[in-house]
Design a protein around this motif. Structure first.
Motif, PDB file in Angstrom:
ATOM      1  N   GLU A   1      -0.476 -32.231 -10.566  1.00  0.00           N
ATOM      2  CA  GLU A   1      -0.865 -31.202 -11.532  1.00  0.00           C
ATOM      3  C   GLU A   1      -1.327 -29.935 -10.819  1.00  0.00           C
ATOM      4  O   GLU A   1      -1.012 -28.818 -11.250  1.00  0.00           O
ATOM      5  CB  GLU A   1      -1.956 -31.737 -12.455  1.00  0.00           C
ATOM      6  CG  GLU A   1      -1.461 -32.820 -13.378  1.00  0.00           C
ATOM      7  CD  GLU A   1      -2.560 -33.575 -14.108  1.00  0.00           C
ATOM      8  OE1 GLU A   1      -2.245 -34.163 -15.156  1.00  0.00           O
ATOM      9  OE2 GLU A   1      -3.724 -33.584 -13.642  1.00  0.00           O
ATOM     10  N   PHE A   2      -2.057 -30.093  -9.725  1.00  0.00           N
ATOM     11  CA  PHE A   2      -2.487 -28.945  -8.935  1.00  0.00           C
ATOM     12  C   PHE A   2      -1.274 -28.189  -8.398  1.00  0.00           C
ATOM     13  O   PHE A   2      -1.202 -26.960  -8.485  1.00  0.00           O
ATOM     14  CB  PHE A   2      -3.388 -29.401  -7.780  1.00  0.00           C
ATOM     15  CG  PHE A   2      -3.724 -28.294  -6.827  1.00  0.00           C
ATOM     16  CD1 PHE A   2      -4.734 -27.397  -7.120  1.00  0.00           C
ATOM     17  CD2 PHE A   2      -3.039 -28.156  -5.632  1.00  0.00           C
ATOM     18  CE1 PHE A   2      -5.040 -26.365  -6.242  1.00  0.00           C
ATOM     19  CE2 PHE A   2      -3.337 -27.141  -4.750  1.00  0.00           C
ATOM     20  CZ  PHE A   2      -4.345 -26.235  -5.051  1.00  0.00           C
ATOM     21  N   GLU A   3      -0.329 -28.914  -7.832  1.00  0.00           N
ATOM     22  CA  GLU A   3       0.877 -28.276  -7.297  1.00  0.00           C
ATOM     23  C   GLU A   3       1.652 -27.550  -8.392  1.00  0.00           C
ATOM     24  O   GLU A   3       2.177 -26.461  -8.171  1.00  0.00           O
ATOM     25  CB  GLU A   3       1.765 -29.315  -6.607  1.00  0.00           C
ATOM     26  CG  GLU A   3       1.200 -29.836  -5.321  1.00  0.00           C
ATOM     27  CD  GLU A   3       1.100 -28.783  -4.231  1.00  0.00           C
ATOM     28  OE1 GLU A   3       1.919 -27.859  -4.180  1.00  0.00           O
ATOM     29  OE2 GLU A   3       0.170 -28.906  -3.413  1.00  0.00           O
ATOM     30  N   GLU A   4       1.692 -28.138  -9.574  1.00  0.00           N
ATOM     31  CA  GLU A   4       2.389 -27.484 -10.684  1.00  0.00           C
ATOM     32  C   GLU A   4       1.686 -26.188 -11.066  1.00  0.00           C
ATOM     33  O   GLU A   4       2.330 -25.164 -11.286  1.00  0.00           O
ATOM     34  CB  GLU A   4       2.469 -28.425 -11.886  1.00  0.00           C
ATOM     35  CG  GLU A   4       3.308 -27.878 -13.007  1.00  0.00           C
ATOM     36  CD  GLU A   4       3.477 -28.829 -14.159  1.00  0.00           C
ATOM     37  OE1 GLU A   4       4.087 -28.409 -15.162  1.00  0.00           O
ATOM     38  OE2 GLU A   4       3.005 -29.990 -14.089  1.00  0.00           O
ATOM     39  N   ARG A   5       0.347 -26.219 -11.137  1.00  0.00           N
ATOM     40  CA  ARG A   5      -0.403 -24.997 -11.443  1.00  0.00           C
ATOM     41  C   ARG A   5      -0.200 -23.919 -10.386  1.00  0.00           C
ATOM     42  O   ARG A   5      -0.232 -22.733 -10.689  1.00  0.00           O
ATOM     43  CB  ARG A   5      -1.902 -25.298 -11.583  1.00  0.00           C
ATOM     44  CG  ARG A   5      -2.274 -25.994 -12.874  1.00  0.00           C
ATOM     45  CD  ARG A   5      -3.768 -26.027 -13.086  1.00  0.00           C
ATOM     46  NE  ARG A   5      -4.502 -26.641 -11.992  1.00  0.00           N
ATOM     47  CZ  ARG A   5      -4.748 -27.932 -11.857  1.00  0.00           C
ATOM     48  NH1 ARG A   5      -4.300 -28.795 -12.759  1.00  0.00           N
ATOM     49  NH2 ARG A   5      -5.447 -28.387 -10.823  1.00  0.00           N
ATOM     50  N   GLN A   6       0.017 -24.335  -9.151  1.00  0.00           N
ATOM     51  CA  GLN A   6       0.246 -23.390  -8.061  1.00  0.00           C
ATOM     52  C   GLN A   6       1.709 -22.929  -8.006  1.00  0.00           C
ATOM     53  O   GLN A   6       2.095 -22.201  -7.098  1.00  0.00           O
ATOM     54  CB  GLN A   6      -0.138 -24.034  -6.719  1.00  0.00           C
ATOM     55  CG  GLN A   6      -1.606 -24.382  -6.602  1.00  0.00           C
ATOM     56  CD  GLN A   6      -2.495 -23.176  -6.715  1.00  0.00           C
ATOM     57  OE1 GLN A   6      -2.271 -22.167  -6.059  1.00  0.00           O
ATOM     58  NE2 GLN A   6      -3.489 -23.256  -7.580  1.00  0.00           N
ATOM     59  N   MET A   7       2.500 -23.375  -8.970  1.00  0.00           N
ATOM     60  CA  MET A   7       3.925 -23.040  -9.080  1.00  0.00           C
ATOM     61  C   MET A   7       4.749 -23.585  -7.906  1.00  0.00           C
ATOM     62  O   MET A   7       5.811 -23.070  -7.590  1.00  0.00           O
ATOM     63  CB  MET A   7       4.139 -21.529  -9.222  1.00  0.00           C
ATOM     64  CG  MET A   7       3.512 -20.943 -10.478  1.00  0.00           C
ATOM     65  SD  MET A   7       4.023 -21.778 -12.007  1.00  0.00           S
ATOM     66  CE  MET A   7       5.739 -21.341 -12.078  1.00  0.00           C
ATOM     67  N   ASN A   8       4.264 -24.629  -7.284  1.00  0.00           N
ATOM     68  CA  ASN A   8       5.019 -25.331  -6.253  1.00  0.00           C
ATOM     69  C   ASN A   8       5.749 -26.483  -6.944  1.00  0.00           C
ATOM     70  O   ASN A   8       5.415 -27.654  -6.778  1.00  0.00           O
ATOM     71  CB  ASN A   8       4.083 -25.830  -5.152  1.00  0.00           C
ATOM     72  CG  ASN A   8       4.843 -26.393  -3.975  1.00  0.00           C
ATOM     73  OD1 ASN A   8       6.069 -26.491  -4.004  1.00  0.00           O
ATOM     74  ND2 ASN A   8       4.124 -26.774  -2.940  1.00  0.00           N
ATOM     75  N   LEU A   9       6.731 -26.111  -7.756  1.00  0.00           N
ATOM     76  CA  LEU A   9       7.382 -27.071  -8.638  1.00  0.00           C
ATOM     77  C   LEU A   9       8.162 -28.176  -7.921  1.00  0.00           C
ATOM     78  O   LEU A   9       8.102 -29.332  -8.354  1.00  0.00           O
ATOM     79  CB  LEU A   9       8.263 -26.338  -9.644  1.00  0.00           C
ATOM     80  CG  LEU A   9       7.492 -25.342 -10.541  1.00  0.00           C
ATOM     81  CD1 LEU A   9       8.425 -24.708 -11.551  1.00  0.00           C
ATOM     82  CD2 LEU A   9       6.312 -26.002 -11.218  1.00  0.00           C
ATOM     83  N   PRO A  10       8.863 -27.878  -6.830  1.00  0.00           N
ATOM     84  CA  PRO A  10       9.555 -28.985  -6.149  1.00  0.00           C
ATOM     85  C   PRO A  10       8.577 -30.063  -5.658  1.00  0.00           C
ATOM     86  O   PRO A  10       8.846 -31.254  -5.800  1.00  0.00           O
ATOM     87  CB  PRO A  10      10.266 -28.304  -4.979  1.00  0.00           C
ATOM     88  CG  PRO A  10      10.449 -26.895  -5.430  1.00  0.00           C
ATOM     89  CD  PRO A  10       9.228 -26.583  -6.257  1.00  0.00           C
ATOM     90  N   HIS A  11       7.447 -29.639  -5.111  1.00  0.00           N
ATOM     91  CA  HIS A  11       6.471 -30.618  -4.636  1.00  0.00           C
ATOM     92  C   HIS A  11       5.818 -31.337  -5.806  1.00  0.00           C
ATOM     93  O   HIS A  11       5.582 -32.553  -5.743  1.00  0.00           O
ATOM     94  CB  HIS A  11       5.425 -29.948  -3.746  1.00  0.00           C
ATOM     95  CG  HIS A  11       4.571 -30.917  -3.013  1.00  0.00           C
ATOM     96  ND1 HIS A  11       3.263 -30.677  -2.734  1.00  0.00           N
ATOM     97  CD2 HIS A  11       4.836 -32.148  -2.494  1.00  0.00           C
ATOM     98  CE1 HIS A  11       2.750 -31.708  -2.090  1.00  0.00           C
ATOM     99  NE2 HIS A  11       3.689 -32.607  -1.929  1.00  0.00           N
ATOM    100  N   ALA A  12       5.536 -30.611  -6.875  1.00  0.00           N
ATOM    101  CA  ALA A  12       4.958 -31.242  -8.065  1.00  0.00           C
ATOM    102  C   ALA A  12       5.894 -32.325  -8.593  1.00  0.00           C
ATOM    103  O   ALA A  12       5.453 -33.445  -8.896  1.00  0.00           O
ATOM    104  CB  ALA A  12       4.685 -30.198  -9.143  1.00  0.00           C
TER     105      ALA A  12
END
Length: 74
Positions: free
Chosen positions: A32-43
């Motif tokens: 969820e943190f990665e998604e909020r940071q717009m790091n979508l591939p890692h999310a």
């Protein structure tokens, strides 16, 4: 930025090695943190890991929903 990525990577490795309490919850929170940071591939990778490692958990249900929503968003 590099220090943040290092810390997140260390957290991720710790989760996979079983060095923490509720691993599914922590892995989901990291995704969820990665998604909020717009790091979508890692999310997406982290959400996939939650589903793969903890398929019957409440967190896997949430991860599946997030993946479905991410895959249908433009």
């Amino acid at each position: 930025m590099t220090a943040t990525r290092f810390l997140l990577g260390a957290l991720y490795c710790g989760l996979l090695l079983g060095c923490s309490g509720d691993k599914a919850k922590e892995l989901l929170e990291t995704a969820e943190f990665e998604e909020r940071q717009m790091n979508l591939p890692h999310a997406k990778q982290l959400y996939d890991d939650v589903v793969r490692l903890y398929p019957s958990s409440k967190q896997a249900e949430i991860a599946r929903a997030r993946l479905a929503q991410m895959n249908t968003s433009p």
